[in-house]
Design a protein around this motif. Structure first.
Motif, short mmCIF file in Angstrom:
data_model
loop_
_atom_site.label_atom_id
_atom_site.label_comp_id
_atom_site.label_asym_id
_atom_site.label_seq_id
_atom_site.Cartn_x
_atom_site.Cartn_y
_atom_site.Cartn_z
N THR A 1 8.12 139.83 -63.04
CA THR A 1 6.81 140.44 -62.95
C THR A 1 6.57 141.46 -64.06
N SER A 2 5.31 141.52 -64.51
CA SER A 2 4.93 142.50 -65.52
C SER A 2 4.81 143.90 -64.94
N GLY A 3 4.88 144.00 -63.62
CA GLY A 3 4.84 145.31 -62.98
C GLY A 3 6.17 146.04 -63.11
N ARG A 4 6.11 147.34 -63.07
CA ARG A 4 7.33 148.13 -63.08
C ARG A 4 7.95 148.14 -61.69
N GLU A 5 9.21 148.53 -61.64
CA GLU A 5 9.96 148.48 -60.38
C GLU A 5 9.25 149.24 -59.26
N ALA A 6 8.77 150.43 -59.52
CA ALA A 6 8.14 151.24 -58.47
C ALA A 6 6.88 150.58 -57.94
N THR A 7 6.11 149.93 -58.82
CA THR A 7 4.88 149.27 -58.40
C THR A 7 5.17 147.97 -57.67
N ALA A 8 6.21 147.27 -58.10
CA ALA A 8 6.51 145.96 -57.52
C ALA A 8 7.24 146.04 -56.19
N ARG A 9 7.99 147.10 -55.96
CA ARG A 9 8.89 147.16 -54.81
C ARG A 9 8.21 146.89 -53.47
N PRO B 1 18.49 140.54 -51.32
CA PRO B 1 19.04 141.37 -52.41
C PRO B 1 19.77 140.58 -53.48
N ASP B 2 20.20 139.34 -53.16
CA ASP B 2 20.92 138.56 -54.16
C ASP B 2 20.00 137.73 -55.06
N VAL B 3 18.69 137.81 -54.84
CA VAL B 3 17.73 137.09 -55.69
C VAL B 3 17.39 137.95 -56.90
N PRO B 4 17.54 137.42 -58.11
CA PRO B 4 17.21 138.21 -59.30
C PRO B 4 15.73 138.59 -59.35
N VAL B 5 15.47 139.85 -59.65
CA VAL B 5 14.11 140.34 -59.85
C VAL B 5 14.07 141.07 -61.18
N VAL B 6 13.26 140.57 -62.09
CA VAL B 6 13.13 141.17 -63.42
C VAL B 6 11.77 141.83 -63.52
N THR B 7 11.75 143.14 -63.70
CA THR B 7 10.50 143.89 -63.82
C THR B 7 10.29 144.34 -65.26
N ARG B 8 9.12 144.90 -65.51
CA ARG B 8 8.76 145.34 -66.86
C ARG B 8 9.77 146.34 -67.42
N ARG C 1 12.83 146.29 -67.43
CA ARG C 1 14.12 145.70 -67.85
C ARG C 1 14.04 144.84 -69.10
N VAL C 2 12.86 144.70 -69.67
CA VAL C 2 12.72 143.89 -70.88
C VAL C 2 11.95 144.66 -71.94
N ARG C 3 12.08 144.20 -73.17
CA ARG C 3 11.40 144.88 -74.28
C ARG C 3 9.90 144.62 -74.27
N ARG C 4 9.53 143.37 -74.01
CA ARG C 4 8.11 143.02 -74.01
C ARG C 4 7.78 142.21 -72.76
N ALA C 5 6.56 142.40 -72.28
CA ALA C 5 6.12 141.66 -71.10
C ALA C 5 5.15 140.55 -71.50
N LYS C 6 4.62 139.84 -70.54
CA LYS C 6 3.74 138.70 -70.78
C LYS C 6 2.52 139.13 -71.62
N PRO C 7 2.10 138.29 -72.55
CA PRO C 7 2.43 136.87 -72.73
C PRO C 7 3.69 136.59 -73.53
N PHE D 1 10.67 135.89 -68.42
CA PHE D 1 11.15 134.61 -67.91
C PHE D 1 12.50 134.25 -68.51
N LEU D 2 12.72 134.59 -69.75
CA LEU D 2 14.03 134.34 -70.35
C LEU D 2 15.10 135.15 -69.64
N ALA D 3 14.79 136.40 -69.32
CA ALA D 3 15.75 137.25 -68.62
C ALA D 3 16.02 136.74 -67.21
N ALA D 4 14.97 136.27 -66.53
CA ALA D 4 15.14 135.74 -65.17
C ALA D 4 15.99 134.48 -65.18
N ALA D 5 15.77 133.62 -66.17
CA ALA D 5 16.59 132.41 -66.28
C ALA D 5 18.05 132.77 -66.52
N ARG D 6 18.30 133.73 -67.40
CA ARG D 6 19.68 134.17 -67.65
C ARG D 6 20.31 134.71 -66.38
#
Length: 244
Positions: free
Chosen positions: A128-136, A146-153, A155-161, A166-171
């Motif tokens: 998600t392009s949302g930050r952790e606090a907004t997405a929680r 808790p074992d499902v990967p969640v990648v928020t804004r 945790r990555v350098r750039r968000a969508k588009p 998605f690359l981080a989530a796949a990894r």
């Protein structure tokens, strides 16, 4: 000549067992019904700093990261803000959205879809392009394990588009992005999916039309998670996590 295991011959069948698909889900507008709350929150934040933008323009940008969202709007309006003012605007949006958390609900079929994928042994993650606090709160409403990967804004350098989320989530799932389906409700999700090399699945639950989603690269388009659940076979999912 004796037959060797795996040797070809007339009438001989081979059964190939490809890896089951993996799914990377957007959050807002895809799994939770929160797009219009984000629009209202951005509207309030912008008005508070004296920027008047039509609501439809805000909706068209939902799905981008907050920083890119603001930059795009400023480019359209000609308003200039410092980096500190942009950060403050994002904070005002987060505060306004927090006041609307109580009105956000999972979209029809969202929890059931995720449970069905889990039950069939299909891996999935959320990006998600949302930050952790907004997405929680939205993640909690879905009951994401808790074992499902969640990648928020955060945790990555750039968000969508850009494809980073998605690359981080796949990894995080231990798979190649090219072997995943990206499920999203906006053109920004699908553009990011294309750049990641994934197949895109569009949902209309965020307000975009079928043609827009298809033009942005959606392989299939469904109304919402409930309809997608009914058509998992079209995405190669069958019992036990196998491919159709």
């Amino acid at each position: 000549m004796s037959s060797q295991p795996g040797a070809s011959g007339p009438g001989q069948d081979y059964e190939v067992a490809p890896a089951p698909p993996a799914f990377l889900f957007d959050l807002d507008g895809t799994l939770i019904d929160s797009v219009y709350q984000h629009v209202v929150a951005w509207r309030q934040a912008l008005v508070s700093v004296g920027i008047d933008v039509s609501v439809w323009r805000l909706h068209r940008r939902i799905g981008m990261s907050g920083g890119l969202f603001v930059q795009a709007l400023l480019a359209e309006t000609g308003v200039e803000l410092s980096a500190e003012e942009v950060e403050r605007l994002q904070q005002l949006h987060a505060e306004a959205f927090a006041q609307l958390h109580g009105t956000v609900r999972p979209l029809p079929g969202a929890r059931e879809l995720l449970a069905e994928l889990t039950g069939r042994g299909v891996a999935w993650a959320i990006a998600t392009s949302g930050r952790e606090a907004t997405a929680r709160p939205g993640l909690d409403s879905l009951g994401v394990p808790p074992d499902v990967p969640v990648v928020t804004r955060d945790r990555v350098r750039r968000a969508k588009p850009d494809p980073d989320l998605f690359l981080a989530a796949a990894r995080a799932l231990g798979v190649e992005a090219s072997s995943t389906f990206v499920v999203g409700d906006s053109v920004w999700d699908l553009l990011a999916a294309r750049r990641a090399g994934a197949l895109g699945v569009g949902l209309q639950s965020g307000g975009y039309g079928r043609e827009e989603l298809e033009r942005s690269g959606a392989f299939r388009v469904y109304a919402d998670p409930a309809e997608m659940l009914l058509h998992l076979h079209e995405l190669g999912v069958r019992g036990g996590g196998g491919l159709a």
